[in-house]
Design a protein around this motif. Structure first.
Motif, PDB file in Angstrom:
ATOM      1  N   ARG A 147     -56.516 144.957   7.152  1.00 42.27           N
ATOM      2  CA  ARG A 147     -55.085 144.684   7.151  1.00 42.27           C
ATOM      3  C   ARG A 147     -54.484 145.107   5.819  1.00 42.27           C
ATOM      4  N   ALA A 148     -53.183 145.153   5.772  1.00 42.05           N
ATOM      5  CA  ALA A 148     -52.511 145.379   4.495  1.00 42.05           C
ATOM      6  C   ALA A 148     -52.852 144.227   3.559  1.00 42.05           C
ATOM      7  N   LYS A 150     -51.119 137.094 -12.148  1.00 42.46           N
ATOM      8  CA  LYS A 150     -51.137 138.494 -12.572  1.00 42.46           C
ATOM      9  C   LYS A 150     -52.064 138.749 -13.768  1.00 42.46           C
ATOM     10  N   PRO A 151     -52.118 137.875 -14.776  1.00 43.38           N
ATOM     11  CA  PRO A 151     -53.064 138.135 -15.874  1.00 43.38           C
ATOM     12  C   PRO A 151     -54.520 138.117 -15.423  1.00 43.38           C
ATOM     13  N   ILE A 152     -54.831 137.300 -14.415  1.00 46.72           N
ATOM     14  CA  ILE A 152     -56.205 137.269 -13.897  1.00 46.72           C
ATOM     15  C   ILE A 152     -56.515 138.573 -13.185  1.00 46.72           C
ATOM     16  N   ALA A 153     -55.551 139.058 -12.388  1.00 40.09           N
ATOM     17  CA  ALA A 153     -55.750 140.333 -11.706  1.00 40.09           C
ATOM     18  C   ALA A 153     -55.902 141.472 -12.706  1.00 40.09           C
ATOM     19  N   GLU A 187     -56.706 141.587  -6.643  1.00 37.87           N
ATOM     20  CA  GLU A 187     -55.422 141.112  -6.139  1.00 37.87           C
ATOM     21  C   GLU A 187     -55.579 140.490  -4.758  1.00 37.87           C
ATOM     22  N   ALA A 188     -56.362 141.143  -3.908  1.00 41.13           N
ATOM     23  CA  ALA A 188     -56.579 140.626  -2.561  1.00 41.13           C
ATOM     24  C   ALA A 188     -57.389 139.341  -2.583  1.00 41.13           C
ATOM     25  N   VAL A 189     -58.390 139.282  -3.444  1.00 43.42           N
ATOM     26  CA  VAL A 189     -59.192 138.066  -3.569  1.00 43.42           C
ATOM     27  C   VAL A 189     -58.319 136.896  -4.011  1.00 43.42           C
ATOM     28  N   LEU A 190     -57.520 137.109  -5.031  1.00 42.31           N
ATOM     29  CA  LEU A 190     -56.688 136.030  -5.567  1.00 42.31           C
ATOM     30  C   LEU A 190     -55.691 135.530  -4.527  1.00 42.31           C
ATOM     31  N   ALA A 191     -55.046 136.441  -3.815  1.00 42.45           N
ATOM     32  CA  ALA A 191     -54.060 136.037  -2.815  1.00 42.45           C
ATOM     33  C   ALA A 191     -54.701 135.198  -1.721  1.00 42.45           C
ATOM     34  N   SER A 192     -55.942 135.525  -1.353  1.00 41.36           N
ATOM     35  CA  SER A 192     -56.643 134.775  -0.309  1.00 41.36           C
ATOM     36  C   SER A 192     -57.188 133.452  -0.838  1.00 41.36           C
ATOM     37  N   ASP A 248     -47.940 143.387  -7.485  1.00 36.49           N
ATOM     38  CA  ASP A 248     -46.570 142.875  -7.565  1.00 36.49           C
ATOM     39  C   ASP A 248     -46.308 141.730  -6.594  1.00 36.49           C
ATOM     40  N   ASP A 249     -47.185 141.564  -5.597  1.00 37.20           N
ATOM     41  CA  ASP A 249     -47.015 140.476  -4.631  1.00 37.20           C
ATOM     42  C   ASP A 249     -47.517 139.137  -5.171  1.00 37.20           C
ATOM     43  N   LEU A 250     -48.304 139.175  -6.242  1.00 33.56           N
ATOM     44  CA  LEU A 250     -48.911 137.948  -6.748  1.00 33.56           C
ATOM     45  C   LEU A 250     -47.913 137.106  -7.522  1.00 33.56           C
TER      46      LEU A 250
END
Length: 248
Positions: A216-217, A229-232, A115-120, A222-224
Motif C-alpha cells: 500500500r501507499a 520527524k527527528p527519529i525518522a 517513516e512507515a515503521v513509525l507511522a504504524s 512529511d506525513d509524520l
C-alpha cells in the motif's frame, strides 16, 4: 517432518511493524519448518521494566534470562524439524545480552523504511524512540554477521517482499541455503499455537490474512507528526546502510 541432521537455523532480525509476522507465517507453512516468535521478548521486558501491552502474560510465557534463551536458540530444533525459523526483534537484543550464539545460526535481516515503521508503530504505542524501532541494533547485528562471514548476510525489504513474494522468498531461501517452497506464498487465516501470547494486542491483521498483501501507499516523511520527524531523520541513514545490501 523430522531431520536427523543439524537443522538450518534462520535468525530473522527486524524491527517492529516490518511485515515480520507475515513472514513468520510464510515459513511456518513449510512442512519442514518450525518457528519461534520473538523468544527474547520476556527477557527484554524483564530487563527494561517497560510497560508493553500484556506485559505480565509475556513475562509468564517465556524465560526471562537472556542467556537461557540464547542457549536454546542454538539447540535442537522444535519437533526435530530440518529448518528452524526464529523471528527476532532487534531492539530486544539489549547491549548486555549475549550475542556469541548468533555465530551458530544463519542471520538474515528484514527492513522497512523508518517513516512507515513509525507511522504504524505509534498506532499501537503512543511514544517511540529510535532504539525501539530497532534500527541501531539491526545495523550492529548486520555488521557483526558481515564481519564474521566476510560478506553481507541476506537482507530483504518488506516492501519488495509484498510486491513480489515469490521472487524475494526465492532469493532469501537460496541465500539461507534452503530450497524455496511454494507453500510459503499462502497460509490459512487464524491464530497459531506458535504465536506469542501478545498476539491479541498486535496480530489482528495477520490473523485475518491468507497471504502477503499487495503493498500500500506508505507514510512519507512529511506525513509524520513533528515529534517523529527527528527519529525518522536519524533512522534513514541506518535503513539506507542495510538497504544497499538487499537481495535483488
Amino acid at each position: 517432518m523430522t531431520s536427523r541432521i543439524a537443522p538450518t537455523r534462520i535468525a530473522m532480525w527486524s524491527g517492529p511493524r516490518n511485515v515480520s509476522t507475515a513472514l513468520m507465517r510464510s515459513f511456518e507453512n513449510r512442512p519442514d519448518t518450525a518457528v519461534s516468535d520473538e523468544p527474547f521478548y520476556a527477557a527484554y521486558l524483564a530487563a527494561t521494566g517497560f510497560d508493553h501491552p500484556m506485559r505480565d502474560a509475556v513475562l509468564a510465557s517465556q524465560p526471562q534470562e537472556a542467556a537461557e534463551v540464547a542457549q536454546a536458540m542454538v539447540g535442537p530444533a522444535p519437533e526435530g524439524r530440518a529448518v528452524w525459523y526464529q523471528k527476532h526483534m532487534t531492539h530486544h537484543m539489549l547491549p548486555e545480552f549475549p550475542v556469541d550464539w548468533t555465530g551458530g545460526v544463519t542471520n538474515a535481516f528484514l527492513i522497512r523504511a523508518p517513516e512507515a515503521v513509525l507511522a504504524s508503530y505509534v498506532e499501537k504505542r503512543g511514544a517511540v524512540t529510535l532504539d525501539e524501532i530497532g534500527l541501531p541494533r539491526q545495523v550492529e547485528l548486520f555488521e557483526r554477521a558481515a564481519d564474521r562471514l566476510g560478506a553481507a548476510p541476506p537482507v530483504i525489504d518488506g516492501r519488495d517482499l509484498l510486491a513480489d513474494p515469490s521472487a524475494v522468498l526465492g532469493r532469501l531461501c537460496k541465500a539461507c541455503g534452503i530450497g524455496f517452497d511454494a507453500a510459503m506464498l499462502a497460509w490459512p487465516a487464524g491464530r497459531r499455537a506458535s504465536d506469542g501470547v501478545w498476539a491479541p494486542a498486535w496480530y489482528d491483521r495477520v490473523e485475518a490474512s491468507t497471504g502477503f498483501e499487495a503493498p500500500r501507499a506508505e507514510a512519507a516523511f512529511d506525513d509524520l507528526p513533528d515529534a517523529l520527524k527527528p527519529i525518522a531523520e536519524a533512522g534513514r541513514p541506518l535503513y539506507e546502510r542495510l538497504k544497499a545490501h538487499r537481495l535483488r
